[in-house]
Design an enzyme around this catalytic site. Structure first.
Site, PDB file in Angstrom:
ATOM      1  N   HIS A 168       0.577   1.046  -2.514  1.00 34.61           N
ATOM      2  CA  HIS A 168      -0.437   0.158  -3.094  1.00 34.61           C
ATOM      3  C   HIS A 168      -1.018   0.820  -4.337  1.00 34.61           C
ATOM      4  CE1 HIS A 168      -3.596  -2.897  -3.054  1.00 34.61           C
ATOM      5  NE2 HIS A 168      -4.515  -1.947  -3.116  1.00 34.61           N
ATOM      6  N   ASN A 187     -10.090  -0.979  -6.017  1.00 36.13           N
ATOM      7  CA  ASN A 187      -8.993  -1.307  -5.110  1.00 36.13           C
ATOM      8  C   ASN A 187      -9.033  -2.808  -4.866  1.00 36.13           C
ATOM      9  OD1 ASN A 187      -7.335  -1.786  -2.843  1.00 36.13           O
ATOM     10  ND2 ASN A 187      -7.671   0.285  -2.061  1.00 36.13           N
ATOM     11  N   CYS A 232      -0.981  -5.875  -6.604  1.00 36.29           N
ATOM     12  CA  CYS A 232      -1.865  -4.712  -6.746  1.00 36.29           C
ATOM     13  C   CYS A 232      -1.702  -4.038  -8.106  1.00 36.29           C
ATOM     14  CB  CYS A 232      -1.637  -3.717  -5.618  1.00 36.29           C
ATOM     15  SG  CYS A 232       0.072  -3.143  -5.441  1.00 36.29           S
TER      16      CYS A 232
END
Length: 273
Positions: A168, A187, A232
């Site tokens: 990620h 994030n 992501c």
């Protein structure tokens, strides 16, 4: 206003420091390749990047001594999954940040890092942020090692270790503009920073407190923006780009940014071919 309208990028395939969006090519290359550009449809192309990467054009350029690779590297956006949801590689990410460092002359583009950066010699863990600010830290811009004062810093990290395939992407942005400086972790999945990042942020804070009176660390993680399995990378780059364009981090903690916005943002990130 759409979130994409808050930033200065566009779907043009030209690198963003190119002001004439009618053509990404230098005038010399335009002139030399006029016949190919005028009949690009016969080559099966709908863009300049497609034309100059076509085998017939590359062969012609080689005969003429034309450096088309330099045109691609300096006058076009990076290659990458523009019109699909392919996962971003570290090359897609670093090549994009390198191009942004041409447009934003006070931006320090740091190469990607995996999460075991404390034990592996990644540039990310070796940077002295006070030296970044003073112009004493080396960075690569347009293929050259340069030192220049920078008041912003960006890096994209992967939450996997170097021995893994990657999990990620997350973003680090350091803002040394204004009165209160900030070290930010973003994030898109809304997860808190892991231990290595927390320690890195605190160490950088201590570096900066030696040269500035107010520095804070921020975890921009209170909203789960991402719902897909693929975005992501675009989210991480978008955070850095939005912050470079003076979109406040508070926008990311107050408003969810959808995956659909990231699908569109891909056309801002990468060239057509």
């Amino acid at each position: 206003m759409s979130i994409l309208e808050k930033i200065t990028s566009s779907p043009s395939e030209c690198a963003e420091h190119i002001t004439n969006k009618d053509s990404c090519l230098s005038k010399k290359i335009q002139k030399e390749l006029t016949s190919f550009l005028q009949k690009k449809e016969t080559l099966g192309c709908d863009s300049e990047s497609c034309v100059i990467t076509h085998p017939a054009v590359k062969a012609y350029a080689q005969q003429k001594g034309l450096d088309l690779s330099k045109e691609l590297e300096t006058r076009f956006k990076a290659p990458g999954p523009r019109n699909n949801t392919g996962l971003l590689t570290n090359f897609n990410i670093d090549e994009t940040l390198q191009r942004w460092a041409i447009k934003y002359t006070k931006f320090f583009n740091c190469p990607f890092s995996m999460m075991d950066f404390e034990s592996i010699h990644y540039k990310f863990n070796q940077v002295d942020m006070a030296k970044v600010y003073k112009g004493e830290e080396l960075q690569y811009v347009e293929g050259k090692a340069v030192k220049r004062p920078c008041n912003t810093f960006g890096c994209v990290l992967n939450t996997d270790f170097s021995t893994g395939p990657g999990k990620h992407w997350v973003a680090i942005f350091v803002d040394m503009r204004g009165d209160c400086w900030s070290i930010e972790y973003f994030n898109s999945a809304g997860n808190s920073p892991p231990g290595p990042v927390i320690r890195w942020m605190e160490r950088v804070k201590q570096q900066l407190l030696k040269i500035h009176h107010t520095v804070k660390t921020l975890a921009v993680t209170n909203i789960r923006h991402q719902r897909s399995q693929t975005e992501c990378g675009p989210y991480s780059l978008f955070y850095i780009r939005a912050r470079l364009d003076n979109v406040s981090y508070t926008h990311f903690i107050s408003t969810r940014i959808t995956d659909e916005n990231m699908y569109k943002f891909r056309t801002h990130l990468f060239r057509i071919a």
